[in-house]
Design a protein around this motif. Structure first.
Motif, PDB file in Angstrom:
ATOM      1  N   PHE A  45       0.830  -1.202   0.000  1.00  0.00           N
ATOM      2  CA  PHE A  45       0.000   0.000   0.000  1.00  0.00           C
ATOM      3  C   PHE A  45       0.862   1.248   0.000  1.00  0.00           C
ATOM      4  CE2 PHE A  45      -2.572  -3.298   1.963  1.00  0.00           C
ATOM      5  CZ  PHE A  45      -3.795  -3.142   1.321  1.00  0.00           C
ATOM      6  N   SER A  46       0.333   2.303  -0.595  1.00  0.00           N
ATOM      7  CA  SER A  46       1.031   3.587  -0.559  1.00  0.00           C
ATOM      8  C   SER A  46       0.965   4.161   0.850  1.00  0.00           C
ATOM      9  CB  SER A  46       0.387   4.566  -1.539  1.00  0.00           C
ATOM     10  OG  SER A  46      -0.927   4.909  -1.110  1.00  0.00           O
ATOM     11  N   SER A  47       1.873   5.061   1.137  1.00  0.00           N
ATOM     12  CA  SER A  47       1.882   5.714   2.450  1.00  0.00           C
ATOM     13  C   SER A  47       0.575   6.442   2.707  1.00  0.00           C
ATOM     14  CB  SER A  47       3.056   6.693   2.544  1.00  0.00           C
ATOM     15  OG  SER A  47       4.284   6.011   2.471  1.00  0.00           O
ATOM     16  N   MET A  48       0.008   7.043   1.657  1.00  0.00           N
ATOM     17  CA  MET A  48      -1.248   7.786   1.811  1.00  0.00           C
ATOM     18  C   MET A  48      -2.377   6.862   2.256  1.00  0.00           C
ATOM     19  SD  MET A  48      -3.268  10.112  -1.026  1.00  0.00           S
ATOM     20  CE  MET A  48      -1.797  11.097  -1.282  1.00  0.00           C
TER      21      MET A  48
ATOM     22  N   ALA B 209      -5.865   4.510   6.493  1.00  0.00           N
ATOM     23  CA  ALA B 209      -6.340   3.300   7.170  1.00  0.00           C
ATOM     24  C   ALA B 209      -6.078   3.377   8.667  1.00  0.00           C
ATOM     25  CB  ALA B 209      -5.660   2.068   6.575  1.00  0.00           C
ATOM     26  N   PHE B 210      -4.929   3.916   9.042  1.00  0.00           N
ATOM     27  CA  PHE B 210      -4.607   4.068  10.468  1.00  0.00           C
ATOM     28  C   PHE B 210      -5.682   4.917  11.156  1.00  0.00           C
ATOM     29  CE2 PHE B 210      -2.696   5.827  14.215  1.00  0.00           C
ATOM     30  CZ  PHE B 210      -1.781   4.883  14.664  1.00  0.00           C
ATOM     31  N   SER B 211      -6.048   6.034  10.539  1.00  0.00           N
ATOM     32  CA  SER B 211      -7.051   6.924  11.132  1.00  0.00           C
ATOM     33  C   SER B 211      -8.406   6.230  11.244  1.00  0.00           C
ATOM     34  CB  SER B 211      -7.189   8.195  10.281  1.00  0.00           C
ATOM     35  OG  SER B 211      -5.967   8.908  10.242  1.00  0.00           O
ATOM     36  N   MET B 212      -8.756   5.419  10.259  1.00  0.00           N
ATOM     37  CA  MET B 212     -10.041   4.726  10.273  1.00  0.00           C
ATOM     38  C   MET B 212     -10.133   3.729  11.418  1.00  0.00           C
ATOM     39  SD  MET B 212     -10.604   4.005   6.191  1.00  0.00           S
ATOM     40  CE  MET B 212     -12.056   2.996   6.521  1.00  0.00           C
TER      41      MET B 212
ATOM     42  N   LYS C 136       7.514   3.860   5.932  1.00  0.00           N
ATOM     43  CA  LYS C 136       8.281   4.571   4.910  1.00  0.00           C
ATOM     44  C   LYS C 136       9.704   4.026   4.819  1.00  0.00           C
ATOM     45  CE  LYS C 136       5.564   8.835   5.215  1.00  0.00           C
ATOM     46  NZ  LYS C 136       5.537  10.242   5.688  1.00  0.00           N
ATOM     47  N   ASP C 137      10.323   3.762   5.959  1.00  0.00           N
ATOM     48  CA  ASP C 137      11.669   3.180   5.952  1.00  0.00           C
ATOM     49  C   ASP C 137      11.655   1.798   5.303  1.00  0.00           C
ATOM     50  OD1 ASP C 137      12.791   5.360   7.172  1.00  0.00           O
ATOM     51  OD2 ASP C 137      12.836   4.477   9.189  1.00  0.00           O
TER      52      ASP C 137
END
Length: 340
Positions: free
Chosen positions: A207-210, A215-218, A290-291
């Motif tokens: 998945f892209s970072s965006m 998804a984290f917020s959801m 990201k890393d």
């Protein structure tokens, strides 16, 4: 898998103990036909096989009745075949390659290696942790190249030393046994990648970072800006189920639900502590992702950099693009009787 063509494979050692190796000395050599056939077969495994088979095909370590990957195995599993004579091909798993048994370290060599470690690590259990001189670290790194990763781990187990403790001691002595990619994938430093850890990796690089940020917020159900271990499990379940690899999994219960377990794995311990009671902030999660994605792309880049120059020429870049192109759609079935 039983019909897989046999192939040669180099000894699996090196300073990284199963680490990612990039060798360019033979890049200009003509690629034998047998090598190309095996490499193309591997690509069919990568593209079309169930994810469990992909893991099993590239996994080189069989310990305690379980099969594990090294970080080098994982790098091979995610990187398409490159037509170079120096590129390693062939399954290291005896189930898929009858010659894999020939790669194992002989018992006499294992005993010799364990004796070498015992001599070089006399105070392994001393208070203050394992400490090495530069000479000891160099000698260990040299001896480690002569055995397989499984033999290395077996020898350490016999001495009561963990792989992570030894790697930390080697780093403190000025060696670099692990790359950043290896540290991100093998978070607990045990030198092994289980299937669950492999699937976590495959999920996070899909998945892209965006999308991961959203998804984290959801799944931050209480709006605290952090996830606890339960919320993290729900997040990973949802992400994993929607990846190509996750959709292929056959590990399901009677009702067809996938059976995931994140308790006690290295990523969960890293984020939430050994007791699982910690919390994970979005920044911590996104920094890790990201890393991980950057280092994964770097590993792939190095594999295509045939001359080791640190850059890709037009031919190398073209090979990179072709290797990562999506597979063509299956041919459409021939039409029935009527015209139209």
């Amino acid at each position: 898998a039983g019909g897989a063509p046999a192939a040669h494979e180099a000894p699996r050692g090196g300073v990284g103990g199963g680490g990612v190796r990039v060798v360019h000395a033979a890049a200009a050599e003509e690629v034998p036909l047998k090598h190309r056939i095996m490499g193309e077969y591997e690509d069919r495994i990568r593209r079309h096989s169930l994810i469990e088979k992909v893991f099993e095909f590239f996994a080189s370590v069989d310990m305690d009745g379980c099969v594990y990957m090294t970080t080098s195995d994982l790098a091979r599993a995610i990187t398409p075949y490159v037509k170079r004579a120096d590129v390693e091909v062939g399954s290291p798993n005896f189930k898929h390659n009858y010659r894999a048994k020939d790669l194992e370290t002989p018992e006499t060599k294992l005993v010799e290696y364990e004796a070498t470690l015992r001599e070089l690590l006399p105070d392994a259990n001393a208070r203050g942790g394992l400490k090495l001189t530069s000479a000891q670290a160099t000698a260990i790194a040299t001896a480690r190249k002569e055995v397989t990763h499984k033999a290395h781990l077996t020898a350490l187990r016999g001495l009561g030393i963990t792989n992570g403790a030894l790697d930390d001691a080697l780093e403190a002595a000025g060696m670099s046994p692990r790359t950043k990619f290896q540290k991100l994938v093998d978070l607990d430093g045990d030198g092994l990648v289980s299937f669950e850890e492999f699937m976590l990796f495959m999920t996070l690089v899909s998945f892209s970072s965006m999308k991961l940020d959203l998804a984290f917020s959801m799944f931050d159900l209480d709006g605290s800006g952090e996830l606890d271990s339960e919320e993290f499990g729900l997040l990973m379940d949802a992400l994993r189920s929607s990846t190509p690899a996750g959709k292929q999994e056959v590990n399901r219960d009677f009702f067809g639900n996938r059976r995931y377990s994140y308790e006690g794995n290295s990523l969960t311990r890293r984020f939430f502590g050994d007791d699982g009671l910690g919390t994970l902030s979005k920044k911590q999660f996104m920094d890790y992702v990201k890393d991980l994605q950057y280092e994964t792309m770097l590993v792939k880049f190095q594999r295509y950099d045939a001359d080791g120059s640190g850059t890709l020429d037009a031919e190398e870049f073209g090979t990179f693009l072709v290797g990562h192109a999506p597979p063509p759609p299956p041919p459409r079935a021939a039409g029935g009787g009527g015209g139209g």
